[in-house]
Design an enzyme around this catalytic site. Structure first.
Site, short mmCIF file in Angstrom:
data_model
loop_
_atom_site.label_atom_id
_atom_site.label_comp_id
_atom_site.label_asym_id
_atom_site.label_seq_id
_atom_site.Cartn_x
_atom_site.Cartn_y
_atom_site.Cartn_z
N LYS A 74 -4.69 -83.70 43.17
CA LYS A 74 -5.36 -83.13 44.35
C LYS A 74 -5.24 -84.03 45.56
O LYS A 74 -5.07 -83.56 46.69
CB LYS A 74 -6.82 -82.85 44.01
CG LYS A 74 -6.99 -81.68 43.06
CD LYS A 74 -8.43 -81.40 42.70
CE LYS A 74 -8.52 -80.21 41.75
NZ LYS A 74 -9.91 -79.92 41.36
N LYS A 94 3.01 -73.38 42.19
CA LYS A 94 1.82 -72.88 41.52
C LYS A 94 0.90 -72.21 42.53
O LYS A 94 0.66 -72.75 43.61
CB LYS A 94 1.09 -74.05 40.83
CG LYS A 94 -0.24 -73.65 40.20
CD LYS A 94 -0.95 -74.88 39.64
CE LYS A 94 -2.33 -74.49 39.12
NZ LYS A 94 -3.07 -75.66 38.58
N LYS A 121 -5.09 -72.19 46.26
CA LYS A 121 -5.67 -72.11 47.59
C LYS A 121 -5.22 -73.30 48.44
O LYS A 121 -5.09 -73.19 49.65
CB LYS A 121 -7.20 -72.07 47.48
CG LYS A 121 -7.74 -70.79 46.85
CD LYS A 121 -9.25 -70.77 46.80
CE LYS A 121 -9.82 -71.64 45.70
NZ LYS A 121 -9.63 -71.07 44.35
#
Length: 331
Positions: A108, A191, A194
């Site tokens: 992330k 992938k 959002k």
């Protein structure tokens, strides 16, 4: 069985095939607690109205897709604040080195998310989410496997540290991973996420759906030439929706030639429309009755909080935090 969904934006096909569909299939078979993890969403969302809207939309999505609140608890994570108390107790058992190895955290941050303490400590709060309800089965995607291993380690550490030799408080949860669900590709081929802005929403329809599907990235193979369906992002999405006969028919058309990517995209739009038609209708009806959605969440929170409070009474006693009770007994 316990699991959560993060309300960090519009729920999309990746969320559906990676988690929600599995939740819907299983929630009638087990004593289940499903929660919308708005504490977790604070790692990335700092807009009050957006968080409230996404939280409501997540509940609406589950109910529209067929979640039966009389069979399992559906609620908002923050309506059970005991989970954050348990997370704090767990923080004091987890080595920093364990969290530094977190693959999800590293991924992330690599995507550009801020490396805040909430994101770093995400697996500990997730462990509290699971263990406070006595969770034994956790349906997750393959990317969450490491977090469940951390949860298992935390449960074992707590049991060893605070429980008598002949008794354990927390069961050791097992992940339920559906290996056959591959990564759901987004419209850019990465992938669906959002974070990448490449999603197709579960309830997208009409011009919005068409625009997104028709923009899915494909190669430049000419219309008349044979194509390999297994290397096509459009076909990867078609396989998730189509039955075997339809998959085989479309795959053969790819290999035969004379079948363009535009044709495949039109098939995908049709399949999405058919798959979610009833859910879209239920969603429209639910939007007319927002009080019903809130009632479902309140009742789910009542069930979840009762279970959590029972667990926390035992945790506080084992850790030594029931000081007032101890003083009363001592006197």
């Amino acid at each position: 069985m316990v699991s959560g969904i993060q309300p960090s934006g519009e729920l999309h096909l990746g969320n559906y095939f990676g988690a929600i569909r599995q939740h819907l299939e299983l929630h009638e078979r087990y004593e289940s607690y499903f929660f919308i993890v708005n504490y977790h969403a604070l790692t990335t969302i700092h807009d009050r109205e957006a968080l409230r809207r996404y939280t409501f939309e997540a509940a609406l999505t589950y109910l529209a897709l067929g979640f039966k609140p009389e069979k399992a608890a559906l609620f908002v994570q923050s309506d059970v604040p005991e989970v954050t108390e348990l997370a704090w107790i767990f923080y004091n058992l987890v080595p920093v080195s364990t969290l530094e190895k977190g693959v999800a955290y590293k991924d992330k941050v690599a995507q550009g998310l801020p490396a805040n303490a909430g994101l770093f400590n995400y697996p500990v709060l997730q462990a509290a989410d699971i263990l406070i309800y006595g969770g034994t089965l956790v349906p997750v995607g393959a990317d969450q496997k490491q977090n469940i291993e951390i949860c298992r380690d935390i449960a074992q550490r707590f049991n060893r540290t605070f429980c008598p030799p002949d008794r354990s408080l927390f069961p050791i949860p097992e992940p339920l991973i559906r290996e056959e669900v591959a990564v759901v590709p987004g419209i850019d081929g990465r992938k669906m996420s959002k974070s990448y802005g490449n999603t197709i929403g579960i309830f997208d329809e009409g011009k919005t759906l068409r625009k997104k599907v028709m923009s899915i990235v494909t190669d430049s193979t000419p219309l008349e030439a044979p194509k390999d369906p297994e290397r096509c992002n459009v076909f990867a999405l078609i396989k998730l929706f189509a039955d075997e006969e339809t998959r085989n028919r479309i795959a053969e058309a790819y290999r035969r030639g004379g079948y363009g990517y535009g044709d495949a995209k039109k098939e995908l739009i049709r399949l999405i429309d058919e798959h979610f038609a009833e859910a879209r209708e239920r969603r429209r009806e639910l939007l007319k009755h927002p009080d019903y959605v809130m009632d479902v969440l309140r009742e789910g929170a009542r069930k979840g909080r009762r279970r959590a409070q029972e667990m926390m009474e035992q945790v506080r006693d084992l850790v030594g935090l029931n000081y007032a009770t101890y003083r009363s007994e001592a006197s």
